[in-house]
Write a protein that holds these residues in place. Structure first.
Motif, PDB file in Angstrom:
ATOM      1  N   ARG A 197      -8.513  -1.583  -3.508  1.00 38.16           N
ATOM      2  CA  ARG A 197      -8.762  -0.601  -2.435  1.00 38.16           C
ATOM      3  C   ARG A 197      -7.803  -0.831  -1.271  1.00 38.16           C
ATOM      4  NH1 ARG A 197     -14.799  -0.826  -3.659  1.00 38.16           N
ATOM      5  NH2 ARG A 197     -15.041   1.091  -4.852  1.00 38.16           N
ATOM      6  N   ASP A 198      -7.571  -2.082  -0.924  1.00 35.40           N
ATOM      7  CA  ASP A 198      -6.666  -2.406   0.204  1.00 35.40           C
ATOM      8  C   ASP A 198      -5.253  -1.892  -0.034  1.00 35.40           C
ATOM      9  OD1 ASP A 198      -8.629  -3.635   1.675  1.00 35.40           O
ATOM     10  OD2 ASP A 198      -7.888  -5.684   1.355  1.00 35.40           O
ATOM     11  N   VAL A 199      -4.811  -1.858  -1.297  1.00 35.75           N
ATOM     12  CA  VAL A 199      -3.419  -1.481  -1.572  1.00 35.75           C
ATOM     13  C   VAL A 199      -3.301  -0.083  -2.189  1.00 35.75           C
ATOM     14  CG1 VAL A 199      -2.641  -3.871  -1.768  1.00 35.75           C
ATOM     15  CG2 VAL A 199      -3.375  -2.657  -3.829  1.00 35.75           C
ATOM     16  N   ASN A 200      -4.371   0.711  -2.079  1.00 38.00           N
ATOM     17  CA  ASN A 200      -4.366   2.115  -2.512  1.00 38.00           C
ATOM     18  C   ASN A 200      -4.328   2.324  -4.025  1.00 38.00           C
ATOM     19  OD1 ASN A 200      -4.459   3.020   0.140  1.00 38.00           O
ATOM     20  ND2 ASN A 200      -2.241   3.053   0.315  1.00 38.00           N
ATOM     21  N   ILE A 201      -4.704   1.326  -4.801  1.00 38.02           N
ATOM     22  CA  ILE A 201      -4.834   1.560  -6.245  1.00 38.02           C
ATOM     23  C   ILE A 201      -6.139   2.318  -6.497  1.00 38.02           C
ATOM     24  CG2 ILE A 201      -5.160   0.472  -8.503  1.00 38.02           C
ATOM     25  CD1 ILE A 201      -3.280  -1.765  -7.527  1.00 38.02           C
ATOM     26  N   PHE A 202      -7.200   1.919  -5.798  1.00 38.16           N
ATOM     27  CA  PHE A 202      -8.472   2.640  -5.835  1.00 38.16           C
ATOM     28  C   PHE A 202      -8.640   3.374  -4.513  1.00 38.16           C
ATOM     29  CE2 PHE A 202     -10.793  -0.628  -8.754  1.00 38.16           C
ATOM     30  CZ  PHE A 202     -10.077  -0.184  -9.843  1.00 38.16           C
ATOM     31  N   PRO A 203      -9.280   4.568  -4.573  1.00 39.76           N
ATOM     32  CA  PRO A 203      -9.506   5.310  -3.308  1.00 39.76           C
ATOM     33  C   PRO A 203     -10.553   4.624  -2.443  1.00 39.76           C
ATOM     34  CG  PRO A 203     -10.388   6.523  -5.218  1.00 39.76           C
ATOM     35  CD  PRO A 203      -9.716   5.292  -5.734  1.00 39.76           C
ATOM     36  N   ALA A 207       0.831  -1.218   0.000  1.00 40.58           N
ATOM     37  CA  ALA A 207       0.000   0.000   0.000  1.00 40.58           C
ATOM     38  C   ALA A 207       0.860   1.260   0.000  1.00 40.58           C
ATOM     39  CB  ALA A 207      -0.950  -0.013   1.195  1.00 40.58           C
ATOM     40  N   ASP A 208       1.914   1.285   0.828  1.00 41.76           N
ATOM     41  CA  ASP A 208       2.801   2.452   0.859  1.00 41.76           C
ATOM     42  C   ASP A 208       3.549   2.623  -0.463  1.00 41.76           C
ATOM     43  OD1 ASP A 208       2.036   3.109   3.422  1.00 41.76           O
ATOM     44  OD2 ASP A 208       3.738   2.093   4.372  1.00 41.76           O
ATOM     45  N   SER A 209       3.960   1.519  -1.055  1.00 37.22           N
ATOM     46  CA  SER A 209       4.665   1.590  -2.342  1.00 37.22           C
ATOM     47  C   SER A 209       3.762   2.140  -3.436  1.00 37.22           C
ATOM     48  CB  SER A 209       5.180   0.201  -2.740  1.00 37.22           C
ATOM     49  OG  SER A 209       6.130  -0.261  -1.811  1.00 37.22           O
ATOM     50  N   ILE A 210       2.512   1.706  -3.440  1.00 35.21           N
ATOM     51  CA  ILE A 210       1.544   2.208  -4.430  1.00 35.21           C
ATOM     52  C   ILE A 210       1.330   3.711  -4.216  1.00 35.21           C
ATOM     53  CG2 ILE A 210      -0.843   2.065  -5.249  1.00 35.21           C
ATOM     54  CD1 ILE A 210       0.547  -0.487  -5.965  1.00 35.21           C
ATOM     55  N   ALA A 211       1.197   4.137  -2.959  1.00 38.72           N
ATOM     56  CA  ALA A 211       1.016   5.560  -2.665  1.00 38.72           C
ATOM     57  C   ALA A 211       2.222   6.367  -3.138  1.00 38.72           C
ATOM     58  CB  ALA A 211       0.782   5.754  -1.163  1.00 38.72           C
ATOM     59  N   MET A 212       3.422   5.858  -2.920  1.00 39.92           N
ATOM     60  CA  MET A 212       4.637   6.552  -3.370  1.00 39.92           C
ATOM     61  C   MET A 212       4.674   6.654  -4.891  1.00 39.92           C
ATOM     62  SD  MET A 212       7.376   4.921  -0.671  1.00 39.92           S
ATOM     63  CE  MET A 212       8.795   5.393  -1.636  1.00 39.92           C
ATOM     64  N   CYS A 213       4.266   5.602  -5.575  1.00 46.22           N
ATOM     65  CA  CYS A 213       4.220   5.639  -7.039  1.00 46.22           C
ATOM     66  C   CYS A 213       3.231   6.702  -7.512  1.00 46.22           C
ATOM     67  CB  CYS A 213       3.823   4.269  -7.593  1.00 46.22           C
ATOM     68  SG  CYS A 213       5.105   3.013  -7.451  1.00 46.22           S
ATOM     69  N   SER A 214       2.064   6.728  -6.903  1.00 46.01           N
ATOM     70  CA  SER A 214       1.055   7.721  -7.282  1.00 46.01           C
ATOM     71  C   SER A 214       1.566   9.136  -7.080  1.00 46.01           C
ATOM     72  CB  SER A 214      -0.228   7.503  -6.479  1.00 46.01           C
ATOM     73  OG  SER A 214      -0.804   6.264  -6.818  1.00 46.01           O
ATOM     74  N   GLU A 215       2.220   9.374  -5.942  1.00 46.27           N
ATOM     75  CA  GLU A 215       2.779  10.700  -5.658  1.00 46.27           C
ATOM     76  C   GLU A 215       3.854  11.084  -6.668  1.00 46.27           C
ATOM     77  OE1 GLU A 215       4.126  10.589  -1.599  1.00 46.27           O
ATOM     78  OE2 GLU A 215       2.099  10.175  -0.866  1.00 46.27           O
ATOM     79  N   ALA A 216       4.542  10.095  -7.219  1.00 50.50           N
ATOM     80  CA  ALA A 216       5.592  10.353  -8.203  1.00 50.50           C
ATOM     81  C   ALA A 216       5.029  10.455  -9.621  1.00 50.50           C
ATOM     82  CB  ALA A 216       6.645   9.236  -8.133  1.00 50.50           C
ATOM     83  N   GLY A 217       3.714  10.346  -9.750  1.00 50.83           N
ATOM     84  CA  GLY A 217       3.095  10.473 -11.070  1.00 50.83           C
ATOM     85  C   GLY A 217       3.051   9.173 -11.850  1.00 50.83           C
ATOM     86  N   ILE A 218       3.329   8.074 -11.205  1.00 50.48           N
ATOM     87  CA  ILE A 218       3.297   6.764 -11.874  1.00 50.48           C
ATOM     88  C   ILE A 218       1.892   6.189 -11.747  1.00 50.48           C
ATOM     89  CG2 ILE A 218       4.193   4.417 -11.866  1.00 50.48           C
ATOM     90  CD1 ILE A 218       6.774   5.617 -10.584  1.00 50.48           C
TER      91      ILE A 218
END
Length: 107
Positions: A101-107, A72-83
């Protein structure tokens, strides 16, 4: 199974076959610990229909198969980096959405 799928659980059906209905060679089969070879009937997919016919459903279970804690944290970091993160899965739609949803791909 939809109720189990949205939680997200892997849904498994459990079934049995009466011993007298099994092929005689399967009734007595004990795997050899030194060999990874399956029973000859199980080695050929053309036999599966006969083996799997006449089963009695004994239940449906849901098994939790959580993502690793760091995902989940890795997915959030990717999103913040524009990935843009995409998930490809063979899971049922409801299960896939719950996992996303559990891993932050969907809100």
């Amino acid at each position: 199974t939809t109720e189990l799928a949205v939680r997200p659980l892997r849904c498994l059906a459990l079934a049995v076959k009466e011993e007298q209905d099994l092929d005689a060679s399967l009734r007595e089969y004990v795997p050899d610990e030194e060999s990874d070879r399956a029973h000859p009937l199980l080695s050929d997919p053309s036999n599966y229909r006969d083996i799997e016919t006449g089963l009695t459903l004994v239940g449906i279970v849901g098994i939790k198969d959580p993502a690793r804690p760091e995902v989940a944290d890795s997915i959030a970091m990717c999103s913040e980096a524009g990935i843009r993160v995409m998930m490809i899965t063979g899971d049922a739609r409801d299960t896939a959405v719950a996992i996303a949803r559990d891993v932050n791909i969907f809100p």
